[in-house]
Design an enzyme around this catalytic site. Structure first.
Site, PDB file in Angstrom:
ATOM      1  N   ASP A  99       0.854  -1.174   0.000  1.00 47.63           N
ATOM      2  CA  ASP A  99       0.000   0.000   0.000  1.00 47.63           C
ATOM      3  C   ASP A  99       0.900   1.237   0.000  1.00 47.63           C
ATOM      4  OD1 ASP A  99      -2.387   1.583   0.423  1.00 47.63           O
ATOM      5  OD2 ASP A  99      -3.230  -0.186   1.408  1.00 47.63           O
ATOM      6  N   ASP A 200      -2.986   4.708  -2.168  1.00 49.42           N
ATOM      7  CA  ASP A 200      -3.972   5.358  -1.323  1.00 49.42           C
ATOM      8  C   ASP A 200      -4.293   6.782  -1.803  1.00 49.42           C
ATOM      9  OD1 ASP A 200      -5.395   4.869   1.255  1.00 49.42           O
ATOM     10  OD2 ASP A 200      -4.349   6.685   1.880  1.00 49.42           O
ATOM     11  N   GLU A 242      -6.389   4.141  -5.826  1.00 50.31           N
ATOM     12  CA  GLU A 242      -7.649   4.437  -5.137  1.00 50.31           C
ATOM     13  C   GLU A 242      -8.022   5.856  -5.557  1.00 50.31           C
ATOM     14  OE1 GLU A 242      -9.691   4.562  -0.723  1.00 50.31           O
ATOM     15  OE2 GLU A 242      -7.814   5.581  -1.135  1.00 50.31           O
ATOM     16  N   HIS A 316     -11.197  -2.884   3.215  1.00 52.31           N
ATOM     17  CA  HIS A 316     -11.116  -2.593   4.652  1.00 52.31           C
ATOM     18  C   HIS A 316     -11.869  -1.322   5.039  1.00 52.31           C
ATOM     19  CE1 HIS A 316      -8.228  -0.109   2.667  1.00 52.31           C
ATOM     20  NE2 HIS A 316      -8.087   0.625   3.753  1.00 52.31           N
ATOM     21  N   ASP A 317     -12.405  -0.595   4.058  1.00 50.35           N
ATOM     22  CA  ASP A 317     -13.136   0.651   4.351  1.00 50.35           C
ATOM     23  C   ASP A 317     -14.645   0.477   4.209  1.00 50.35           C
ATOM     24  OD1 ASP A 317     -10.794   2.122   4.721  1.00 50.35           O
ATOM     25  OD2 ASP A 317     -10.719   2.784   2.639  1.00 50.35           O
TER      26      ASP A 317
HETATM   27  O1  TEU Z   1      -9.265   5.811   2.058  1.00 51.10           O
HETATM   28  C1  TEU Z   1      -9.594   6.977   1.375  1.00 51.10           C
HETATM   29  C2  TEU Z   1     -10.932   7.457   1.574  1.00 51.10           C
HETATM   30  O2  TEU Z   1     -11.418   8.254   0.807  1.00 51.10           O
HETATM   31  C3  TEU Z   1     -11.624   7.002   2.798  1.00 51.10           C
HETATM   32  O3  TEU Z   1     -11.759   8.112   3.600  1.00 51.10           O
HETATM   33  C4  TEU Z   1     -12.892   6.411   2.513  1.00 51.10           C
HETATM   34  O4  TEU Z   1     -13.703   7.298   1.819  1.00 51.10           O
HETATM   35  C5  TEU Z   1     -13.521   6.119   3.827  1.00 51.10           C
HETATM   36  O5  TEU Z   1     -12.693   5.226   4.484  1.00 51.10           O
HETATM   37  C6  TEU Z   1     -14.846   5.522   3.656  1.00 51.10           C
HETATM   38  O6  TEU Z   1     -15.350   5.340   4.914  1.00 51.10           O
HETATM   39  C7  TEU Z   1      -7.931   5.506   2.191  1.00 51.10           C
HETATM   40  C8  TEU Z   1      -7.768   4.228   2.981  1.00 51.10           C
HETATM   41  O7  TEU Z   1      -8.334   3.164   2.267  1.00 51.10           O
HETATM   42  C9  TEU Z   1      -8.359   4.412   4.333  1.00 51.10           C
HETATM   43  O8  TEU Z   1      -8.313   3.231   5.098  1.00 51.10           O
HETATM   44  C10 TEU Z   1      -7.588   5.515   5.021  1.00 51.10           C
HETATM   45  O9  TEU Z   1      -8.187   5.804   6.266  1.00 51.10           O
HETATM   46  C11 TEU Z   1      -7.529   6.792   4.186  1.00 51.10           C
HETATM   47  O10 TEU Z   1      -7.212   6.546   2.832  1.00 51.10           O
HETATM   48  C12 TEU Z   1      -6.457   7.701   4.708  1.00 51.10           C
HETATM   49  O11 TEU Z   1      -5.203   7.168   4.434  1.00 51.10           O
END
Ligand code: TEU
Ligand code: CA
Length: 540
Positions: A99, A200, A242, A316-317
């Site tokens: 990542d 990311d 992403e 994971h989000d």
């Molecule tokens: O996520 C980017 C992001 O836009 C997130 O805020 C997403 O919209 C949110 O998690 C939805 O609930 C990335 C990573 O995948 C995330 O885990 C990180 O927290 C974030 O970047 C910051 O690095």
């Protein structure tokens, strides 16, 4: 047909290291835990593993706040453990991608510590520092995790930008030295045998904050092309961006092979379906299959050839898709296989999130104390302060909270699901005795073997990898489409719900590929689909 690349036939498996497998009983997953399970992943037919951040981190955002890009957090092990993981993966024919979290660092990264403590240093310009405006922050930009995106620093009397938590200061990518540092760090991992990166919030790196431009601009693409020339191209890396803010046109700019930026991108249009447009992810709206079809159709028709997308149900989000849009009830297994068919026969690079391959469900939490995620906690506190309806708030958190996907991997029916011999860092789903990897591997009819079959099919099918896409005009509860390549036509039919709609197509079935029922229909004329029924066949 686009030039063939090594990753075009691949399926990617995402590991969230904290929740995957704990090898030393401290309740937290680690690298040795992963290494011990590589064979399990290989047996699923996976080609590439994406490991979420395992770098040194104060864990404010569970590793997405990195304090040392070139080392492993002691929580997860050592750099030697990582080398061992890479060696074992290589011997199994698995590629590893990491990542790349380079929009921001941790505020405990040496660069930021120097930047903050010594405004005269070169590192000051690694970050985005601004003077306040009359008595307040430089502007009214909000952070993704709530509150202002500006944090005041007493010592220098200036503010720094953090699009995420205040412990995640944004790097300034317009500074060439920042880019040099990031590219050389990527080179470090490439030399250790890493085959690519998941990037990311990469669509934000070119942001011009004073113009309220968040990165949808030429700079973002220029820096990615530079990265390609310096690191990605020479190592023939696989990358997925992403790019939550990208529409189809922008996705093309990122992933058109001729532009030499990224291999593919994640689009976020589909996952925004169940939120009220223009509001936050917590403002819940019902899922609409019609809307889902419309979005998938548009991306499938317009992107291929000029770009490529990473296909995913979960990460994971996001909450677990099976709980979110499918069913946890008696048809759970059938539904999971249907969703697998729907996604894995599309054009793009499929991603499987740990546990999805045997139907893991959303976490079950009693109260706010059971949660860990900074986004959830910040949201809860802000709503408490705003005197919101806390029942509603908890409902949103249960439905959409990120911890839903972060509960420990359910390996077997023993205590703590075989994840740890200690106390798991996050509560394990109570259904682990029934839903676990071992049970799935021991059952020839499991979701796991369905995934495996579909993943293997993709590998040898040019129609799945490169074919055209045609959405069929079917019942609003059915998602049916045709993929076609050099005269071969695949039909994929998915009854998305538990009802029995009729499907009809004036064609005849040739070879049967896969079904989530023990049998296939014999004709396609006016067939009554069974609950969640899904099959893929070759048409004559
Ligand atoms: O996520 C980017 C992001 O836009 C997130 O805020 C997403 O919209 C949110 O998690 C939805 O609930 C990335 C990573 O995948 C995330 O885990 C990180 O927290 C974030 O970047 C910051 O690095
Ligand atoms: Ca551990």
């Amino acid at each position: 047909m686009t030039d063939r690349k090594w990753w075009h036939s691949a399926t990617v498996y995402q590991i969230y290291p904290r929740s995957f497998c704990d090898s030393n009983g401290d309740g937290i997953g680690d690298l040795r835990g992963i290494t011990g399970k590589l064979e399990y992943i290989r047996n699923l037919g996976i080609d590439i593993i994406w490991i979420s951040p395992m770098f040194c981190s104060p864990m404010d955002d569970n590793g997405y706040d990195i304090s040392d890009y070139r080392n492993v957090d002691p929580m997860f092990g050592t750099l030697d453990d990582m080398k061992e993981l890479l060696a074992r993966a290589k011997s199994l024919g698995l590629k590893i991608i990491l990542d790349l979290v380079a929009n921001h660092t941790s505020d405990e990264h040496a660069w930021f510590v120097e930047s903050r403590d010594n405004p005269q240093s070169e590192k000051r310009a690694f970050y985005v520092w601004r003077k306040g405006s009359d008595g307040g922050a430089p502007s009214e930009i909000g952070s993704v995790f709530g509150g202002s995106a500006w944090q005041y620093d007493e010592k220098s009397g200036e503010y720094y930008l953090h699009m995420f938590s205040r412990k995640q200061p944004d790097l300034d990518w317009h500074n060439e030295k920042v880019r040099d540092e990031i590219f050389s760090m990527m080179e470090f991992w490439a030399e250790l045998g890493v085959s690519g990166f998941r990037m990311d919030v990469i669509d934000m790196i070119g942001k011009q904050i004073d113009q309220l431009d968040f990165g949808n601009n030429e700079y973002t693409h220029r820096y990615l092309h530079e990265m390609y020339e310096r690191v990605l191209g020479p190592h023939d890396m696989f990358t997925v961006g992403e790019t939550g803010g990208a529409n189809i046109d922008r996705a093309k700019l990122f992933s058109d092979p001729e532009r030499e930026e990224l291999s593919c991108v994640f689009q976020f249009e589909t996952i925004a379906i169940d939120e009220v447009p223009g509001k936050s992810k917590w403002a819940l709206a019902p899922f609409s299959l019609d809307r889902f079809k419309e979005i998938v159709n548009r991306w499938q028709i317009q992107l291929p050839g000029e770009g490529c997308q990473g296909l995913f149900w979960c990460n994971h989000d996001q909450p677990r898709a099976l709980s979110r849009w499918g069913t946890e009830g008696e048809h759970r297994v059938r539904c999971a296989k249907m969703m697998c068919n729907l996604l894995h026969f599309l054009c793009g690079i499929p991603f499987v999130y740990q546990g999805e391959e045997f139907g893991m469900l959303n976490g079950v939490f009693d109260s706010i104390e059971d949660y860990n995620d900074i986004e959830i906690i910040n949201y809860y506190n802000s709503q408490l302060e705003a005197r919101a309806d806390m029942e509603q708030v908890m409902h949103s958190i249960r439905t959409k909270g990120r911890d839903n996907a972060r509960t420990p991997m359910q390996w077997d029916a023993t205590e703590n699901a075989g994840f740890t011999t200690g106390t798991p860092w996050l509560r394990i789903n109570p259904r682990y005795r029934e839903i676990n990897a071992l049970a799935a591997v021991n059952d020839p009819d499991s979701i796991y073997y369905h995934y495996k079959a579909v993943i293997e099919y993709r590998k040898q099918s040019l129609t799945v990898q490169y074919g055209s896409f045609q959405l069929l005009d079917s019942d609003s509860e059915v998602f049916a489409y045709i993929r076609e390549n050099e005269g071969e036509r695949l039909l994929i039919v998915c009854n998305f719900f538990g009802n029995t709609p009729v499907f009809s197509l004036d064609e005849s079935i040739g070879e049967c590929i896969i079904s989530n029922y023990p049998d296939f229909p014999t004709s396609l004329s006016d067939i009554t689909l069974r609950p969640y029924e899904s099959f893929a066949v070759i048409l004559n």
